[in-house]
Design a protein around this motif. Structure first.
Motif, PDB file in Angstrom:
ATOM      1  N   GLU A 105      11.288   7.415   0.945  1.00  0.00           N
ATOM      2  CA  GLU A 105      12.245   6.982   1.961  1.00  0.00           C
ATOM      3  C   GLU A 105      11.739   5.742   2.691  1.00  0.00           C
ATOM      4  N   VAL A 106      10.437   5.741   2.992  1.00  0.00           N
ATOM      5  CA  VAL A 106       9.851   4.580   3.671  1.00  0.00           C
ATOM      6  C   VAL A 106       9.903   3.350   2.767  1.00  0.00           C
ATOM      7  N   VAL A 107       9.510   3.534   1.492  1.00  0.00           N
ATOM      8  CA  VAL A 107       9.491   2.409   0.551  1.00  0.00           C
ATOM      9  C   VAL A 107      10.901   1.884   0.310  1.00  0.00           C
ATOM     10  N   GLN A 140       6.799  -5.637 -12.377  1.00  0.00           N
ATOM     11  CA  GLN A 140       6.417  -4.566 -13.303  1.00  0.00           C
ATOM     12  C   GLN A 140       6.036  -3.295 -12.544  1.00  0.00           C
ATOM     13  N   GLU A 141       5.410  -3.460 -11.390  1.00  0.00           N
ATOM     14  CA  GLU A 141       5.050  -2.289 -10.579  1.00  0.00           C
ATOM     15  C   GLU A 141       6.296  -1.579 -10.072  1.00  0.00           C
ATOM     16  N   ARG A 164       0.602   7.035  -6.599  1.00  0.00           N
ATOM     17  CA  ARG A 164      -0.463   8.039  -6.694  1.00  0.00           C
ATOM     18  C   ARG A 164       0.091   9.438  -6.480  1.00  0.00           C
ATOM     19  N   LYS A 165       1.065   9.555  -5.593  1.00  0.00           N
ATOM     20  CA  LYS A 165       1.663  10.868  -5.330  1.00  0.00           C
ATOM     21  C   LYS A 165       2.427  11.364  -6.554  1.00  0.00           C
ATOM     22  N   GLU A 174       0.829  -1.206   0.000  1.00  0.00           N
ATOM     23  CA  GLU A 174       0.000   0.000   0.000  1.00  0.00           C
ATOM     24  C   GLU A 174       0.866   1.259   0.000  1.00  0.00           C
ATOM     25  N   GLN A 175       2.020   1.198   0.674  1.00  0.00           N
ATOM     26  CA  GLN A 175       2.901   2.367   0.688  1.00  0.00           C
ATOM     27  C   GLN A 175       3.466   2.637  -0.700  1.00  0.00           C
ATOM     28  N   ALA A 176       3.810   1.571  -1.438  1.00  0.00           N
ATOM     29  CA  ALA A 176       4.290   1.749  -2.805  1.00  0.00           C
ATOM     30  C   ALA A 176       3.176   2.305  -3.693  1.00  0.00           C
TER      31      ALA A 176
END
Length: 402
Positions: free
Chosen positions: A198-200, A161-162, A111-112, A104-106
């Protein structure tokens, strides 16, 4: 007048020998000979030249020169190198997702980036910039691929791919960030994207090869114990347990330590067991023709066999790349034993601590000579004298058959 006396000689009667007595005598002689052999515990043989060719089937294990590349614990991974591919140093192999990674973070970061691009386009207006068009075409292609992989249910490929899509979006953002005047809105969006990135990034780690070799993501938990650098300490118990368990390998999708393997491309080994009291075994330094069922035929050179308890560990070295056996541990192996040399009765082969020998009958007594059994069938054994023995075996020499 003399009278001639006629002397009558008595004819000596010749007695006929009963044939039954002859047969009885022969049987007695044979019986005595048999008793002598039984008392002495064996018989004599005479060494001669001969040839024996036999094909013998064994269950064998494959040993490779390989290195296990470790990493921190992960639950997911993206694979950039293909299974079985030859890689050079600094090749991008895989990307692991540390435990606790959230998809979800990725997705939020993607989206950002999309939100940032909309704001950048509002400032930029219509553009014919080839770089921007290239990024847009790439992202559209990746989104199409992701949709297809989702339909196919290929979650691993979707994730890979993502990851590429996220890299493309980030590159487009950075390109326009350098070429557009920053506004308050963009500054805030950039800050939010940097925090998410940074989190990802802390949850992912890319692994690059440190050396060359064939890459494999399969493991069977015998990579260290059955490695070429441990051939001299192989035990019959280990080989037997692997054969019984069939040594099946599985693709690594999650691991506490193991990420991938690098397999050397210049040699591989077949290992099989024979009994310590079996005459037929491999002889160190000798070449053999071998066939692996379902694969092909090869020429192998034997290493010195290892006597281990009641078994002998036979090791055959094959020159060349083990491409067919990167993920194979157990095989059905046929070994051809083909030899021409001194030939003796197979029963003459005796053993001391698992090493074969024969007893020579010389004029001054019996002599035990340790030998190599080059080939053998049910009745005959082709042998030569081991290098550490100082007495040759010549044609015509007598030997003992216990």
């Amino acid at each position: 007048m003399k009278t001639n006396k006629v002397i009558k000689l008595k004819r000596k009667r010749i007695r006929k020998i009963n044939p039954l007595w002859i047969i009885a005598g022969l049987l007695a002689a044979i019986l005595i000979a048999v008793l002598v052999i039984l008392v002495r515990g064996g018989a004599e043989g005479i060494a001669e030249t001969g040839s024996v060719t036999v094909d013998v089937d064994y269950n064998a294990v494959i040993v490779r020169k390989e290195k296990v590349i470790t990493s921190e614990a992960f639950d997911l991974a993206d694979y950039f190198a293909e299974e079985g591919a030859w890689v050079e140093p600094d090749t991008k192999i895989m990307q692991i997702y540390r435990r606790g990674y959230s998809e979800e973070q990725a997705a939020a970061l993607m989206r950002k980036h999309a939100e940032i691009y909309d704001e950048q386009l509002a400032l930029l207006g219509e553009t014919r910039d080839k770089t921007i068009r290239g990024y847009n075409e790439l992202t559209a292609l990746l989104e199409e691929n992701i949709a297809e992989e989702l339909m196919a249910g290929n979650s691993a490929e979707v994730r890979r791919q993502e990851a590429e899509l996220l890299d493309a979006l980030a590159s487009r953002t950075d390109y326009l960030r350098k070429n557009l005047q920053e506004t308050e809105t963009l500054r805030a969006l950039y800050s939010q994207a940097d925090a998410l990135a940074e989190v990802v990034d802390t949850q992912k780690h890319v692994l690059y090869s440190q050396e060359s070799g064939f890459v494999s993501f399969y493991f069977d938990d015998y990579e260290n114990a059955l490695n070429a650098d441990k051939l001299s300490i192989l035990t019959s118990d280990l080989v037997s347990s692997v054969i019984k368990g069939k040594g099946s390998a599985a693709w690594t999708t999650a691991s506490d330590t193991s990420a991938y393997r690098l397999v050397g491309g210049d040699e591989w080994y077949c290992v099989f067991l024979t009994g310590a009291d079996e005459a037929l075994r491999c002889v160190g330094g000798r070449s053999y023709s071998i066939a692996a069922k379902g694969h092909g035929t090869y020429t192998a050179v034997a290493l010195e066999p290892i006597v281990n308890g009641k078994k002998v560990v036979n090791i055959l070295k094959v020159e060349g790349a083990p491409t067919e056996f990167l993920n194979t541990r157990c095989i059905e192996l046929t070994v051809r034993f083909d030899a021409s040399d001194i030939c003796v009765n197979k029963k003459a082969i005796q053993f001391e601590d698992g090493v074969p020998y024969i007893e020579l009958l010389l004029s001054d007594g019996k002599y035990c000579i340790f030998v190599n059994v080059l080939s053998a069938d049910d009745k005959r054994a082709v042998i030569n004298v081991r290098e550490d023995q100082d007495m040759p075996i010549a044609v015509g020499v007598r030997y003992w058959i216990p």
